[in-house]
Structures are given as structure tokens and as C-alpha cells.
Design a protein around this motif. Structure first.
Motif, PDB file in Angstrom:
ATOM      1  N   ARG A 169       6.857   0.628   5.171  1.00 38.84           N
ATOM      2  CA  ARG A 169       7.049   0.054   6.497  1.00 38.84           C
ATOM      3  C   ARG A 169       8.452  -0.541   6.560  1.00 38.84           C
ATOM      4  O   ARG A 169       8.812  -1.387   5.738  1.00 38.84           O
ATOM      5  CB  ARG A 169       6.018  -1.026   6.718  1.00 38.84           C
TER       6      ARG A 169
ATOM      7  N   ASN B 242       0.851  -1.180   0.000  1.00 39.34           N
ATOM      8  CA  ASN B 242       0.000   0.000   0.000  1.00 39.34           C
ATOM      9  C   ASN B 242       0.889   1.233   0.000  1.00 39.34           C
ATOM     10  O   ASN B 242       2.099   1.130  -0.095  1.00 39.34           O
ATOM     11  CB  ASN B 242      -0.972  -0.037   1.191  1.00 39.34           C
ATOM     12  N   ASN B 243       0.310   2.374   0.127  1.00 43.71           N
ATOM     13  CA  ASN B 243       1.060   3.611  -0.003  1.00 43.71           C
ATOM     14  C   ASN B 243       2.021   3.873   1.163  1.00 43.71           C
ATOM     15  O   ASN B 243       2.952   4.649   1.024  1.00 43.71           O
ATOM     16  CB  ASN B 243       0.096   4.794  -0.140  1.00 43.71           C
ATOM     17  N   ARG B 244       1.794   3.250   2.295  1.00 41.32           N
ATOM     18  CA  ARG B 244       2.660   3.514   3.452  1.00 41.32           C
ATOM     19  C   ARG B 244       3.870   2.576   3.433  1.00 41.32           C
ATOM     20  O   ARG B 244       3.735   1.373   3.287  1.00 41.32           O
ATOM     21  CB  ARG B 244       1.888   3.286   4.745  1.00 41.32           C
TER      22      ARG B 244
END
Length: 141
Positions: A11, A7-9
Motif C-alpha cells: 500500500r 500483509n501481502n498487499r
């Protein structure tokens, strides 16, 4: 560090593989070190007491017993050996002359006059001022 792109985040995760490699190398090194090179402090093993000695064991605890009598002065005994009031201070001087441990226990009857207890404590401190006196009451013995 590895990053996951789902996803866009972003980690961040720690890569533990190099740490495990270092740990395994250290384990191998410690397993290969000869055991005879490792040397710690010398320890002395306690030996059991020799129970077949012919010497009598010296009694370390000094107990003065004061027993009250109705109209008479209280009687004194040091470690169950009767002692006269006049010879109490010289006897205590002789007992504590060579001792490093200066402790005295004073057992007394319940009906004992405080004057007698105070005189015994005074005699003990006259014999050696560093004597520590512990007070006890006589049981049913």
C-alpha cells in the motif's frame, strides 16, 4: 513514499512531511517581507456630501402628469408646474437640451383618453427622438 508491510498487499502512502516543510518556509518568507514594500492600487475614499450648500439641487427626474377632466381636454404639468399644450414641445426641448439622461415619466389618470397620452409621447419624441418614455398611473396623490 512509505510502504507498509503487514500483509501481502503493498500500500503506497504519500509522505507529506516535505510539503509541510515547504509550506513553513513560505510562511516564514512572507512574514519577513517588509509591509511597506507591498503596494496595491490606490483607492479614493468617498467624502460625505456637503449638506450646507446654498445651491438648490437640480431635479433630475422629469415627470409629466396628465389629469383628465370630464368634458375638457386633459391638463399637463411637468414636475408639478402647469404647462399649456401648445408650449409642451418647446418646454421639453429646453429641458432636454443639456441633459445626457433622456428619460421621461408620464403619469396619467385612469379615465384618460389614449389620444392625450399619444400626443404627449409624440411631443416628447418631437422635442428629442432619443427620449425614453415610461408610463405610470396616478395614485391617490
Amino acid at each position: 513514499m512509505a510502504m507498509q508491510m503487514g500483509n501481502n498487499r503493498a500500500r503506497a502512502e504519500i509522505n507529506v512531511t516535505p510539503m509541510i516543510d515547504v509550506l513553513l518556509v513560505l510562511i516564514i518568507i512572507f512574514l519577513m517581507v517588509p509591509r511597506d514594500k507591498m503596494h496595491g492600487e490606490e483607492a479614493e475614499v468617498p467624502h460625505p456630501a456637503n449638506l450646507n450648500t446654498s445651491e438648490p439641487e437640480v431635479e433630475r427626474t422629469v415627470v409629466i402628469e396628465l389629469r383628465s377632466h370630464q368634458q375638457e381636454r386633459a391638463t399637463i404639468s411637468i414636475n408639478r408646474q402647469p404647462v399649456a399644450w401648445d408650449s409642451l414641445t418647446p418646454t421639453l426641448k429646453e429641458i432636454y437640451k443639456q441633459r445626457a439622461e433622456k428619460v421621461l415619466f408620464l403619469k396619467g389618470d385612469e379615465g384618460l383618453a389614449f389620444e392625450d397620452v399619444a400626443q404627449v409621447i409624440g411631443a416628447a419624441h418631437s422635442a428629442d427622438p432619443s427620449i425614453q418614455v415610461g408610463l405610470m398611473t396616478l395614485g391617490g396623490d
